[in-house]
Design a protein around this motif. Structure first.
Motif: not given
Ligand SMILES: Cc1ncc(C[n+]2csc(CCOP(=O)(O)OP(=O)(O)O)c2C)c(N)n1
Ligand code: SF4
Ligand SMILES: [Mg+2]
Length: 335
Positions: A132, A135-136, A138, A193, A197-198, A200
């Motif tokens: 998690s 995935l933040t 970027k 996920l 995780h907007t 990703c």
């Protein structure tokens, strides 16, 4: 600072059909996985899709232990083991390390693929927090691939958060007093996920029974860049208790029954693909019993258990906000 540094990714065009797939292998002989192990096939296809300028990081599990028996390994590309819950941290740290070295001019600036894999125990359970976090971030390019054989297989098939309802595992053996010990529904890892995780840019589900599609999802994830995630469903003859020759067929049946939907979420847009797309467009799903009853782990199922399983899968398709992906429903306002 080297002025040539860019954060570019490799541009990996999709393979247009099986005849266009490259011949070179980067996961070869020298492993000790079971006959018919689909996860080993996933490793082979994953790194074939990525190509030679790739670093692979693997968390503890069958794909670590059986692939690096003392003095032997099938990996041709650089490979490193990481702790069971650390695929996310390994992906992020390696990507950040490469970026720093290239920026400082301490190594040649070039796009190098970073892939970290984990099992379902390592990914859907123990390493979820680290995945998690990754995935933040970027600005770091990496792919995390979760190979899901639906148990902690390497330590003798204990149930994980990804084990299907009712399955017989060493932690959930059916008994005469209580037939079903495991009564929790499988986690919706890729959907969770993607939804959470907007930033990703890419999440996908794959199955190696559809090998070219699977490789093309890996190529797409690596090309898009940033942190990306792929969830692969892998039949496991030992844990699922079936004849190894059925691995390919069971993968197909998981999709055709609608139990494991194939989709990708790219920049916030969901796209079902392959046979799942056909189901979304109206093709009837096969009954789940065709899939379940081919596996010894469901041999104790009664008609009632099969009906419950079917009802839960039907709900994924008929009631979820986005079939097979997002489980919520909108409230219907009473006027
Ligand atoms: C922190 C920690 N706890 C427990 C173990 C023991 N262990 C090694 S592999 C494994 C199973 C991992 O399951 P999964 O991630 O699903 O991979 P699989 O074995 O199924 O390929 C466990 C529990 C470990 N290595 N590290
Ligand atoms: S137990 Fe399953 S995942 Fe592990 S090597 Fe055997 S077939 Fe592969
Ligand atoms: Mg597993």
């Amino acid at each position: 600072m080297a002025d040539t540094f860019t954060n570019a990714t490799q541009i990996l065009e999709p393979f247009k059909g099986v005849k266009k797939v490259t011949i070179e292998e980067y996961f070869t002989s020298g492993h000790r996985t079971c006959q018919g192990c689909e996860s080993a096939l996933v490793m082979k296809l994953m790194v074939k899709a990525a190509g030679p300028r790739t670093i692979v990081l693997g968390s503890t599990g069958c794909m670590y232990v059986a692939n690096t028996t003392y003095y032997t390994t099938p990996w041709v590309v650089p490979w490193m083991h990481t702790q069971l819950g650390s695929s996310g941290s390994a992906a992020l740290g390696t990507s950040a390390g490469l970026k720093a070295l290239m920026k400082k001019g301490k190594m040649k600036s070039e796009p190098i693929n970073v892939i970290a894999f984990c099992g379902d125990g390592g990914g859907a359970d123990m390493g979820l927090g680290a995945i998690s976090a990754t995935l933040t971030h970027k600005e770091y390019n990496s792919l995390i691939l979760m190979y899901d054989n639906e148990s902690y297989a390497n330590t003798d098939i204990q149930l994980s958060g990804s084990t299907p309802y009712g399955a017989n595992t060493t932690f959930s053996p059916p008994g005469s007093v209580k037939r079903l010990i495991h009564t929790r529904w499988k986690k919706n890892t890729a959907g969770m996920l993607a939804a959470g995780h907007t930033e990703c840019r890419y999440v996908a589900t794959v199955c190696a029974s559809y090998a070219v599609e699977m490789m093309n999802k890996v190529r797409k994830a690596l090309t898009i860049g940033g942190p990306t995630f792929i969830h692969s469903l892998d039949p496991c003859p030992k844990g699922w208790d079936y004849d190894p020759m059925l691995s390919h067929e069971l993968g197909e049946l998981a999709i055709e029954t609608g139990i494991f939907p194939l989709y990708e979420v790219e920049d916030g847009v969901v796209r079902h693909y392959g046979k799942t797309k056909a189901i979304v467009e109206g093709r009837p799903r096969k009954p789940v019993r065709e899939y379940l009853l081919k596996q010894g782990r469901f041999a104790h199922f009664t008609e009632e258990d099969l009906e419950y399983f079917q009802k839960k899968v039907d709900a994924m398709w008929d009631k979820w906000e986005i079939p097979g992906v997002i489980p919520f429903r909108r409230e219907v306002s009473a006027k």
